[in-house]
Design a protein around this motif. Structure first.
Motif, short mmCIF file in Angstrom:
data_model
loop_
_atom_site.label_atom_id
_atom_site.label_comp_id
_atom_site.label_asym_id
_atom_site.label_seq_id
_atom_site.Cartn_x
_atom_site.Cartn_y
_atom_site.Cartn_z
N ARG A 213 0.83 -1.20 0.00
CA ARG A 213 0.00 0.00 0.00
C ARG A 213 0.87 1.26 0.00
NH1 ARG A 213 -3.11 2.42 -1.78
NH2 ARG A 213 -5.15 3.15 -1.16
N ALA A 216 1.97 1.97 -3.37
CA ALA A 216 0.89 2.55 -4.16
C ALA A 216 0.65 4.02 -3.80
CB ALA A 216 -0.40 1.75 -3.96
N GLY A 218 3.03 6.01 -3.41
CA GLY A 218 4.14 6.75 -3.98
C GLY A 218 5.38 6.79 -3.11
N CYS C 75 2.59 6.80 -9.37
CA CYS C 75 1.82 7.54 -8.38
C CYS C 75 2.29 8.98 -8.33
CB CYS C 75 1.95 6.87 -7.02
SG CYS C 75 1.05 7.71 -5.72
N GLN C 81 -4.67 5.08 -6.78
CA GLN C 81 -5.58 3.92 -6.82
C GLN C 81 -6.19 3.63 -5.46
OE1 GLN C 81 -3.56 0.09 -6.98
NE2 GLN C 81 -1.58 1.14 -6.92
N THR C 82 -7.36 3.03 -5.50
CA THR C 82 -7.89 2.40 -4.29
C THR C 82 -7.79 0.91 -4.52
OG1 THR C 82 -10.17 2.13 -5.02
CG2 THR C 82 -9.58 4.25 -4.04
N MET C 83 -7.64 0.19 -3.42
CA MET C 83 -7.45 -1.25 -3.59
C MET C 83 -8.73 -1.99 -3.25
SD MET C 83 -3.61 -2.03 -2.41
CE MET C 83 -2.25 -1.36 -3.35
N GLU C 153 -10.30 4.56 1.87
CA GLU C 153 -9.47 4.28 0.69
C GLU C 153 -9.58 5.42 -0.32
OE1 GLU C 153 -7.55 2.10 -0.87
OE2 GLU C 153 -7.36 0.43 0.51
N VAL C 156 -7.73 8.45 0.94
CA VAL C 156 -6.28 8.25 0.81
C VAL C 156 -5.85 8.43 -0.64
CG1 VAL C 156 -4.46 6.50 0.93
CG2 VAL C 156 -6.07 6.74 2.82
N ALA C 157 -6.63 7.86 -1.56
CA ALA C 157 -6.28 7.97 -2.97
C ALA C 157 -6.34 9.43 -3.42
CB ALA C 157 -7.22 7.11 -3.81
#
Lengths: 333, 286, 251
Positions: A213, A216, A218, C75, C81-83, C153, C156-157
């Motif tokens: 995570r 992801a 960055g 990124c 992205q969201t997971m 999520e 956060v994204a």
């Protein structure tokens, strides 16, 4: 929109108890440091020496906790950097100078360089590979210390290390030596503590909790892990220089797997991720080793082994903080 | 040079016997058994206590096999409750067991290094292509090769071997298929440990029996497993033979830096092929 | 185009999970990626985010070829992205989680010493409020409900200041009420953020998306407006075919 979305001041309410909770540890910390500083005035020289050992080992355990507890990198070979720092500080004390900051800085630099040389491969691996590699590195460095007799004195160790000198005066008195070790130990602890509470430290905890995570988001996680690995190696090297200042001797046993395990035990007993806990754990480990070591005829590892087994079964919560992202398990929930 | 190559083979096969158990236990159960070196040491001390005659040597092998099987089954049961905990917890547990076992051995046998005689008739040396070479090591190469073939056939050709391989490849899938592989796990752990203690007896005449040997061989076995690829029998064999050669050659050419040569080999493999030479891509992802 | 993939391919053994996918997402679009089970949606998602490497083909973000870049670099270039499995950081609160993303993307220095990050915290709380989590900031992530974690999520994204936001099954496992709230949150997102949504729930897709790409057996079956997709025989066939198989399994 709905009521949920309006900003309510409730979010700010917990600030009050927080301030109290934040203030108390500060007072306790100052009190602990003061008591520790005053200790040699009341203790017998023998007890002061034991306390010195505890401080040395606590700083080493704290550097390991930075890896294990904060970043989730479970190293089994951290003593390699501790011992490397000790050997380098000892060697420079014998051959160049024992004047105060020099052995310290040499120890820190050696720990950092050793970690920098070995770290790039290890941090790119995960999970069990990290365990294996750090274990292999630790053993390799110990064998090197055993065989490279010109620099390390081989199996007999590096003997005849002179006392640390402060402004030209050798620190022979156990109390003065203790204050020297304590001062460096407190500074080292504070350094690690500040790092752990920094924005950078928050990123390290993020890596511990969920590395994919973080990528992801960055964060170049490998770079972070490498940097913390080098930092931990450097702090361990400082602890090593304190070790040699106290023992005036370094042997291959000081960078052995057993020493790594003792430190890991201190971290686990104290609750991984808690730097204070690591210090307390270190105190327990040193005291147990010194008091039981004599009565058990040198079979300390027997007790250590039993304690490991018991801690794993009985303190799962203490060990729970050690968890790092498990890709296979995390998904199913 | 020839002697070194032969030594490399002897140590390589010994390492294979030792490492294949570690590799399969890890591959199947995701448990890194750090007590594996202590099992080897147990075998070595058994050899030191009993060997000297053929009867003693065979008795040592038999006792080591039974003790290894039992110890492995016990370890399997001990790690079972930790199945869903972190690798570190499992490592700490097996580490604790290793310390207890190694210290117990030292209490029983003392902490002086013991030498282990080769069985009578094998303790001399023979001439191989003009170089004299200890007979025992030559026999060890043969025995090791036979054992390697046996393990390979069992894992690759039998039904239980297929289950082992399937579990290594995809643990969750095998569990989801409703196969109760708990017994298989106990058996694999037991057999893996049996091989480790047997390797200890067989390796006794080469390594002797001494405190600290457990850590040395554990590291060698770990390096073999990492180089060969986790959970792969062929990988363990290849890794063991490579490490056997690298280690003996390193000791011959750079005696002071031998351990670094070993680490360099490990680092090289990890940089070039992180999943091990024969490890599948999946083995690393979990 | 905000995102363009050309000839993306990825196989697992003999199975080509993604088999030459060309995808074009217009700037500011609400683009949905749908398809029956096993169509290759998740694999395509990972190829786009950079979590997984493609065997062949290219990915462009804006005008830039990002094929060789890691997910970290992507990124940084504005792809967020969201997971699917809302697995965030188990030891942190909601605010801390968002702050972690904010501090990486708002230009504040990530120092190895403590510093007051008032702006970061405020921005984090603002983002939480934006997804309907106002007042939940000090809750530890594990104590949040599944739906709340999905909302987190999204926050956060968004904290990554994306130009392109990729959502991997944002509604999976949500209750009807949570879904409705998610649709609201998505509808309120700034128009200059391009959305690519991988989703199972067709109702949600048709209420949010203005463009739809249908994936089937690793290939693009159809790309068009929601109406075109709804009217397509091929799509119905693909879904019904899959439905029939599913019924066979479930029945």
């Amino acid at each position: 929109m709905t009521a949920v979305q309006t900003r309510i001041p409730v979010a700010d309410a917990p600030a009050e108890p927080n301030r109290l909770r934040r203030g108390l540890p500060r007072i306790v910390a100052v009190a602990v440091v003061l008591v520790l500083a005053a200790a040699p005035l009341f203790l017998a020289p023998f007890a002061t020496t034991t306390l010195t050992r505890i401080v040395v080992f606590a700083l080493f355990a704290v550097s390991l906790d930075l890896l294990v507890g904060i970043t989730g990198l479970p190293s089994l070979g951290h003593a390699a950097y501790f011992g490397a720092g000790a050997y380098a500080a000892g060697w420079v004390s014998i051959n160049v100078t024992a004047e105060a900051p020099v052995p310290l800085l040499v120890g820190a630099a050696t720990g950092a360089v050793a970690a920098a040389l070995t770290g790039w491969i290890t941090v790119r691996t995960g999970g069990v590979f990290f365990l294996m590699l750090t274990l292999a590195i630790g053993e390799t460095v110990q064998q090197l210390a055993n065989t490279w007799e010109d620099a390390t004195g081989g199996a007999n160790g590096l003997t005849g290390v002179p006392s640390v000198r402060l402004a030209g005066e050798p620190l022979v008195n156990a109390g003065y030596l203790y204050w020297y070790v304590l001062a460096i130990g407190v500074v080292g602890f504070a350094l690690v503590w500040l790092v752990a509470r920094s924005p950078w430290g928050a990123a390290l905890r993020g890596i511990r909790d969920n590395e994919p995570r973080m990528r992801a988001l960055g964060y170049p996680t490998a770079v972070y892990k490498y940097a913390v690995f080098v930092l931990a190696g450097s702090v361990a090297g400082v602890a090593g220089s304190l070790l040699v200042a106290q023992q005036r001797l370094v042997t291959p046993a000081d960078l052995s797997f057993l020493t790594s395990s003792f430190a890991l035990l201190a971290v686990v007993i104290g609750g991984a991720g808690s730097l204070w806990g690591a210090c307390l754990g270190a105190a327990v480990v040193v005291l147990v080793r010194e008091t039981l070591g004599a009565s058990l005829d040198g079979h300390g590892p027997l007790v250590l082994g039993l304690v490991f087994v018991l801690v794993v079964y009985l303190l799962p919560r203490g060990a729970a903080g050690l968890r790092w992202p498990r890709r296979d398990k995390g998904r199913s929930t | 040079m020839l002697v070194s190559v032969l030594n490399g083979f002897a140590i390589g096969f010994l390492l294979f016997i030792l490492a294949v158990g570690l590799s399969l236990v890890f591959g199947m159960m995701d448990v890194l058994n750090l007590a594996h070196g202590a099992l080897f040491l147990g075998g070595a001390y058994l050899g030191a206590a009993l060997a000297g005659s053929w009867g003693g040597f065979l008795a040592a092998l038999a006792v080591a096999a039974v003790a290894g099987l039992a110890a492995g089954a016990l370890l399997s049961l001990m790690t079972e409750p930790l199945r869903n905990r972190s690798h570190l917890d499992q490592a700490l547990l097996t580490l604790g067991v290793a310390f207890v076992a190694a210290e117990a051995l030292i209490i029983v046998f003392g902490d002086d290094p013991l030498s282990v005689p080769a069985p009578p008739g094998l303790d001399g040396s023979v001439t191989v292509l003009g170089a004299t070479y200890p007979t025992y090591r030559l026999v060890l190469i043969g025995v090791g090769a036979v054992l390697a073939i046996v393990v390979h056939v069992v894992v690759e050709r039998t039904r239980i071997g297929a289950l082992v391989r399937a579990t290594v490849a995809d643990r969750e899938m095998v569990a989801a298929l409703g196969v109760d592989n708990r017994l298989v796990k106990v058996v694999v752990f037991g057999v893996g440990s049996l091989l480790a203690t047997t390797a200890g007896v067989l390796g006794g005449p080469i390594y002797g029996a001494r405190p600290g040997l457990d850590a040395t061989v554990l590291i060698l076995a770990l390096v073999v497993v990492v180089i060969g690829g986790l959970g792969s029998v062929r990988g363990a064999l290849l890794g063991a033979l490579i490490i056997g050669q690298v280690d003996t050659l390193g000791r011959l050419l750079l005696p002071e830096l031998a351990s670094f040569v070993l680490f360099a080999a490990l680092a090289l493999v990890l940089v070039l092929r992180p999943q091990g030479i024969l490890g599948g891509a999946g083995a690393r992802a979990r | 185009m905000a995102l363009r993939s050309t000839g993306l391919r990825r196989s697992f053994g003999a199975l080509a999970a993604v088999d030459g996918v060309d995808l074009a997402v217009a700037p500011g679009a609400r683009h949905a990626l749908i398809g029956p089970n096993g169509a290759g949606k998740s694999t395509l998602f990972k190829l786009v985010t950079g979590t997984m490497r493609a065997d062949a083909g290219t990915v462009e973000l804006g005008d830039r070829d990002v094929t060789g870049l890691s997910e970290v670099a992507r990124c940084r270039l504005g792809m967020s992205q969201t997971m699917q499995h809302a697995s965030l950081f188990g030891s942190m609160t909601a605010t801390e989680t968002v702050a972690l993303a904010v501090q990486r993307h708002d230009g504040s220095r990530i120092t190895p010493w403590p510093r007051r990050q008032r702006a970061v915290r405020e921005r984090a709380e603002e983002l939480l409020a934006g997804v309907g989590l106002a007042g939940r900031g000090s809750t530890p992530v594990p104590s949040l409900s599944h739906g709340e974690r999905k909302q987190l999520e999204v926050a956060v994204a968004l904290a990554c200041k994306p130009s392109l936001l990729l959502l991997d099954e944002p509604a999976a496992g949500m209750s009807a009420a949570e879904r409705a709230r998610l649709v609201e949150v998505l509808a309120e997102l700034p128009a200059d953020i391009t959305l690519l949504i991988v989703e199972h729930d067709l109702d949600l897709v048709f209420s949010v998306a203005d463009a739809v790409t249908v994936l089937h057996l690793g290939r693009v079956l159809l790309s068009g407006t929601p109406d075109e997709v709804r009217a397509s025989e091929d799509v119905r066939e693909a879904y019904l075919g899959a439905k029939r198989r599913e019924e066979l399994f479930l029945g």
